[in-house]
Scaffold this active site. Structure first.
Site, PDB file in Angstrom:
ATOM      1  N   TYR A  27       4.383  67.092 -49.323  1.00 43.35           N
ATOM      2  CA  TYR A  27       4.108  66.029 -48.366  1.00 43.35           C
ATOM      3  C   TYR A  27       3.412  66.593 -47.128  1.00 43.35           C
ATOM      4  O   TYR A  27       3.996  67.385 -46.373  1.00 43.35           O
ATOM      5  CB  TYR A  27       5.389  65.315 -47.951  1.00 43.35           C
ATOM      6  CG  TYR A  27       6.127  64.603 -49.069  1.00 43.35           C
ATOM      7  CD1 TYR A  27       5.543  64.405 -50.315  1.00 43.35           C
ATOM      8  CD2 TYR A  27       7.416  64.130 -48.869  1.00 43.35           C
ATOM      9  CE1 TYR A  27       6.224  63.746 -51.327  1.00 43.35           C
ATOM     10  CE2 TYR A  27       8.102  63.468 -49.877  1.00 43.35           C
ATOM     11  CZ  TYR A  27       7.502  63.281 -51.105  1.00 43.35           C
ATOM     12  OH  TYR A  27       8.187  62.640 -52.103  1.00 43.35           O
TER      13      TYR A  27
ATOM     14  N   THR B  89      10.098  60.315 -46.682  1.00 43.12           N
ATOM     15  CA  THR B  89       9.109  60.852 -45.733  1.00 43.12           C
ATOM     16  C   THR B  89       7.741  61.092 -46.375  1.00 43.12           C
ATOM     17  O   THR B  89       6.929  61.837 -45.841  1.00 43.12           O
ATOM     18  CB  THR B  89       9.602  62.171 -45.106  1.00 43.12           C
ATOM     19  OG1 THR B  89       9.743  63.169 -46.126  1.00 43.12           O
ATOM     20  CG2 THR B  89      10.924  61.975 -44.389  1.00 43.12           C
ATOM     21  N   TRP B  90       7.483  60.478 -47.520  1.00 41.78           N
ATOM     22  CA  TRP B  90       6.165  60.598 -48.132  1.00 41.78           C
ATOM     23  C   TRP B  90       5.123  60.054 -47.159  1.00 41.78           C
ATOM     24  O   TRP B  90       5.248  58.958 -46.650  1.00 41.78           O
ATOM     25  CB  TRP B  90       6.147  59.821 -49.442  1.00 41.78           C
ATOM     26  CG  TRP B  90       4.910  60.027 -50.279  1.00 41.78           C
ATOM     27  CD1 TRP B  90       3.953  60.979 -50.128  1.00 41.78           C
ATOM     28  CD2 TRP B  90       4.522  59.249 -51.411  1.00 41.78           C
ATOM     29  NE1 TRP B  90       2.990  60.849 -51.093  1.00 41.78           N
ATOM     30  CE2 TRP B  90       3.313  59.796 -51.903  1.00 41.78           C
ATOM     31  CE3 TRP B  90       5.083  58.146 -52.067  1.00 41.78           C
ATOM     32  CZ2 TRP B  90       2.646  59.270 -53.014  1.00 41.78           C
ATOM     33  CZ3 TRP B  90       4.423  57.639 -53.171  1.00 41.78           C
ATOM     34  CH2 TRP B  90       3.229  58.192 -53.626  1.00 41.78           C
TER      35      TRP B  90
ATOM     36  N   LEU C 287      10.129  49.886 -52.253  1.00 43.21           N
ATOM     37  CA  LEU C 287       9.418  48.680 -51.837  1.00 43.21           C
ATOM     38  C   LEU C 287       8.012  48.622 -52.429  1.00 43.21           C
ATOM     39  O   LEU C 287       7.186  47.832 -51.982  1.00 43.21           O
ATOM     40  CB  LEU C 287       9.354  48.606 -50.304  1.00 43.21           C
ATOM     41  CG  LEU C 287      10.701  48.651 -49.587  1.00 43.21           C
ATOM     42  CD1 LEU C 287      10.512  48.643 -48.072  1.00 43.21           C
ATOM     43  CD2 LEU C 287      11.594  47.480 -50.023  1.00 43.21           C
TER      44      LEU C 287
ATOM     45  N   GLN D 179      15.041  61.762 -59.499  1.00 49.59           N
ATOM     46  CA  GLN D 179      14.363  60.885 -58.543  1.00 49.59           C
ATOM     47  C   GLN D 179      13.179  60.231 -59.251  1.00 49.59           C
ATOM     48  O   GLN D 179      12.288  60.911 -59.755  1.00 49.59           O
ATOM     49  CB  GLN D 179      13.883  61.675 -57.326  1.00 49.59           C
ATOM     50  CG  GLN D 179      13.310  60.790 -56.230  1.00 49.59           C
ATOM     51  CD  GLN D 179      12.866  61.571 -55.014  1.00 49.59           C
ATOM     52  OE1 GLN D 179      11.705  61.549 -54.637  1.00 49.59           O
ATOM     53  NE2 GLN D 179      13.803  62.293 -54.388  1.00 49.59           N
TER      54      GLN D 179
ATOM     55  N   ASP E 154      14.744  62.679 -47.412  1.00 46.86           N
ATOM     56  CA  ASP E 154      14.026  63.229 -48.561  1.00 46.86           C
ATOM     57  C   ASP E 154      12.626  63.657 -48.156  1.00 46.86           C
ATOM     58  O   ASP E 154      11.874  62.876 -47.559  1.00 46.86           O
ATOM     59  CB  ASP E 154      13.941  62.177 -49.662  1.00 46.86           C
ATOM     60  CG  ASP E 154      13.123  62.661 -50.853  1.00 46.86           C
ATOM     61  OD1 ASP E 154      13.696  63.346 -51.711  1.00 46.86           O
ATOM     62  OD2 ASP E 154      11.908  62.370 -50.906  1.00 46.86           O
TER      63      ASP E 154
ATOM     64  N   TYR F  77      12.431  56.333 -55.484  1.00 45.09           N
ATOM     65  CA  TYR F  77      11.382  56.453 -54.476  1.00 45.09           C
ATOM     66  C   TYR F  77      10.455  55.245 -54.554  1.00 45.09           C
ATOM     67  O   TYR F  77      10.415  54.538 -55.558  1.00 45.09           O
ATOM     68  CB  TYR F  77      10.619  57.771 -54.616  1.00 45.09           C
ATOM     69  CG  TYR F  77       9.657  57.922 -55.776  1.00 45.09           C
ATOM     70  CD1 TYR F  77       8.363  57.415 -55.715  1.00 45.09           C
ATOM     71  CD2 TYR F  77      10.028  58.635 -56.913  1.00 45.09           C
ATOM     72  CE1 TYR F  77       7.469  57.585 -56.765  1.00 45.09           C
ATOM     73  CE2 TYR F  77       9.137  58.815 -57.972  1.00 45.09           C
ATOM     74  CZ  TYR F  77       7.862  58.281 -57.893  1.00 45.09           C
ATOM     75  OH  TYR F  77       6.973  58.450 -58.929  1.00 45.09           O
TER      76      TYR F  77
END
Length: 271
Positions: free
Chosen positions: A52, A18-19, A188, A157, A47, A185
């Site tokens: 954030y 959810t960054w 992609l 993480q 997460d 994290y």
């Protein structure tokens, strides 16, 4: 395809990151729908972090899981300058309030700061005994940091994807030896790998998307959990489908040739 934490909790190897969710109020409903779609598709790990969106991400997650708390394995993180005993107590309760829950399944130190690790871990253990958190871990800690860490974290993480393979040389083997799963994290690389032509050809030959190919690669070892962001429900469902992809040996070999592991240990990278 699941992964097991040291306390016995078992979750799918792909979750929901959810960054930057919650940064744009105009996208709030779409982002909440994406989290719910991920949960519907079986991606239990959600997460988030107090950092954030300055808490807006946790608020969005809280709305998304309202009425279905047990569907989610909630992870949040405390900022380093809040990681003393009093700061952690405040931060945990603020996160719980924004999330609308009475517990976090996993609580992480976001990265190492000036607060002694002993003080941070001692308060994590206090919060665990109090029931505010069920387990604790760390984020962005390298092997030297872990050597100084009192107690065993439930996870580390880290930034890990085909373009960031440094952890394969030292950190991932260390975690594997200690029975600690890693959480990846930006698996992609913030979408930067999606336009890679080699990955595009491999994905097309397999009949999958590049995102699905990369996610399947990240979790291939069985002890890494990927937490890609999904800003839409369609992307969340696409990510979930990657759980069922087993990459052939020749595809893995091509990725190894295209994205080479560094020749020697490199400093742990962060975004």
């Amino acid at each position: 395809m699941s992964i097991r934490f040291p306390n016995g909790a078992e979750v799918p190897r792909i979750g929901i990151g959810t960054w930057r969710i919650g940064d744009d109020p105009a996208r709030r409903e779409e982002e909440i729908a994406a989290i719910r779609a991920g949960l519907d598709a079986g991606l239990r790990v959600v997460d988030t972090a107090e950092m954030y969106g300055s808490g807006h991400s946790e608020q969005a997650v809280g709305e998304a899981i309202r009425g279905r708390r047990d569907d989610a394995f909630l992870v949040s993180k405390v900022l380093p300058h809040h990681a003393d005993a009093a700061g952690i107590r405040r931060a945990v309760h603020d996160s719980l309030s924004r999330l609308g829950t009475d517990r976090l399944d996993l609580y992480l130190l976001h990265w190492r700061g000036s607060v002694p690790l002993e003080e941070t871990v001692a308060e994590f253990e206090e919060r665990r005994r109090a029931g505010d958190i069920l387990a604790w871990g760390v984020s962005n800690l390298d092997p030297d940091d872990l050597a100084e860490l009192p107690g065993e974290p439930s996870t580390d993480q880290i930034l890990y994807n085909p373009a960031r393979r440094g952890p394969e040389l030292d950190l991932l083997p260390l975690l594997r030896e200690r029975g600690i799963p890693a959480m990846a994290y930006s698996p992609l690389e913030q979408a930067r790998v999606l336009g890679d032509p080699v990955l595009g050809e491999l994905a097309a030959a397999l009949g999958v998307t590049v995102a699905q190919l990369v996610l399947a690669w990240v979790v291939r070892s069985g002890d890494v959990l990927a937490i890609p962001k999904a800003a839409t429900a369609a992307h969340a469902r696409e990510n979930a489908a990657a759980l069922h992809i087993v990459l052939p040996a020749e595809v893995l070999a091509t990725i190894d040739e295209h994205f080479r592991v560094p020749a020697g240990p490199v400093p742990l990278e962060m975004l």
